[in-house]
Design an enzyme around this catalytic site. Sequence first.
Site, short mmCIF file in Angstrom:
data_model
loop_
_atom_site.label_atom_id
_atom_site.label_comp_id
_atom_site.label_asym_id
_atom_site.label_seq_id
_atom_site.Cartn_x
_atom_site.Cartn_y
_atom_site.Cartn_z
N ARG A 165 -10.10 3.21 -3.78
CA ARG A 165 -11.45 2.64 -3.91
C ARG A 165 -12.48 3.68 -4.25
O ARG A 165 -13.67 3.38 -4.32
CB ARG A 165 -11.86 1.99 -2.58
CG ARG A 165 -11.09 0.75 -2.28
CD ARG A 165 -11.58 0.10 -1.01
NE ARG A 165 -10.46 -0.52 -0.34
CZ ARG A 165 -10.47 -0.91 0.91
NH1 ARG A 165 -11.54 -0.72 1.66
NH2 ARG A 165 -9.41 -1.47 1.42
N GLU A 196 -2.47 5.32 4.64
CA GLU A 196 -2.79 4.57 3.42
C GLU A 196 -4.11 5.09 2.88
O GLU A 196 -5.14 4.98 3.54
CB GLU A 196 -2.89 3.07 3.73
CG GLU A 196 -3.33 2.25 2.52
CD GLU A 196 -3.63 0.79 2.85
OE1 GLU A 196 -3.04 0.23 3.80
OE2 GLU A 196 -4.48 0.21 2.14
N LYS A 249 1.73 -7.51 4.07
CA LYS A 249 0.42 -7.25 4.67
C LYS A 249 -0.26 -8.62 4.85
O LYS A 249 -0.24 -9.45 3.93
CB LYS A 249 -0.39 -6.38 3.70
CG LYS A 249 -1.86 -6.22 4.08
CD LYS A 249 -2.49 -5.10 3.27
CE LYS A 249 -4.00 -5.06 3.48
NZ LYS A 249 -4.56 -3.74 3.12
N THR A 266 -4.99 -0.68 -1.74
CA THR A 266 -5.90 -1.42 -2.63
C THR A 266 -5.39 -1.41 -4.08
O THR A 266 -6.17 -1.33 -5.03
CB THR A 266 -7.35 -0.88 -2.56
OG1 THR A 266 -7.67 -0.50 -1.22
CG2 THR A 266 -8.35 -1.95 -2.98
#
Length: 209
Positions: A45, A41, A129, A69
């Site tokens: 960011r 992943e 998640k 994210t």
Amino acid sequence: MTDIRAICGSVPLIPVLTIEDVDRAVPLAQALVIAGLSVLEITLRTETALNAIQAVRAACPDAVVGAGTLRTAEDLTRCVDAGAQFGVSPGAPERLMDAVDGSGLPFLPGCASATEAMRLADRGYSFLKFFPAQAAGGTAMLTSLAEPLSGIEFCPTGGITIDNARDYLALPNVVTVGGSWVAPKALTKSEDWKGIENLARQAVSHLTQ
Ligand code: 3PG
């Protein structure tokens, strides 16, 4: 693989990578993949995140590269354009989820409560998640959810370490865990790929015993 549970369930740990320098993306991914952690992943960011996804997709055919994210519908479009093979979000805001529904991208939406998990299950998402795992109640919370929310499974992420990952993986409603500990900032900055490979190998052997 187009099913998010099948993708994530193929590994005991999904490294969560925040990549500051695109030149480090490929050697970092290679170190993890060679150690057996092939589902990655890359979080959106940093400014280089999309380029990093593109670079790893091009150079590491054995990796399954996800974007993390994701917060907005625009994030979804950008990561699909970069070649992301799945998406992950810390939550499940309405506009993002509407975009996900029409995208066909395997997707892991985030939740931290029974109601959030139930809303997502209602929408057809039964693999979620659990974030931020440790802060949101950890293994005690997931144990409490197992019976009332039977059929809903989780990938806990946030505060998972080599010391507590096995406790999560032992739960019946946990498929895999996410964590950044196998790719610490210091080792990435010093480009210690062997060190990261060793951490990843140690994680795989510890979590698959
Ligand atoms: C995430 O992005 O899912 C988490 O920030 C990763 O959490 P960790 O750094 O505690 O593993």
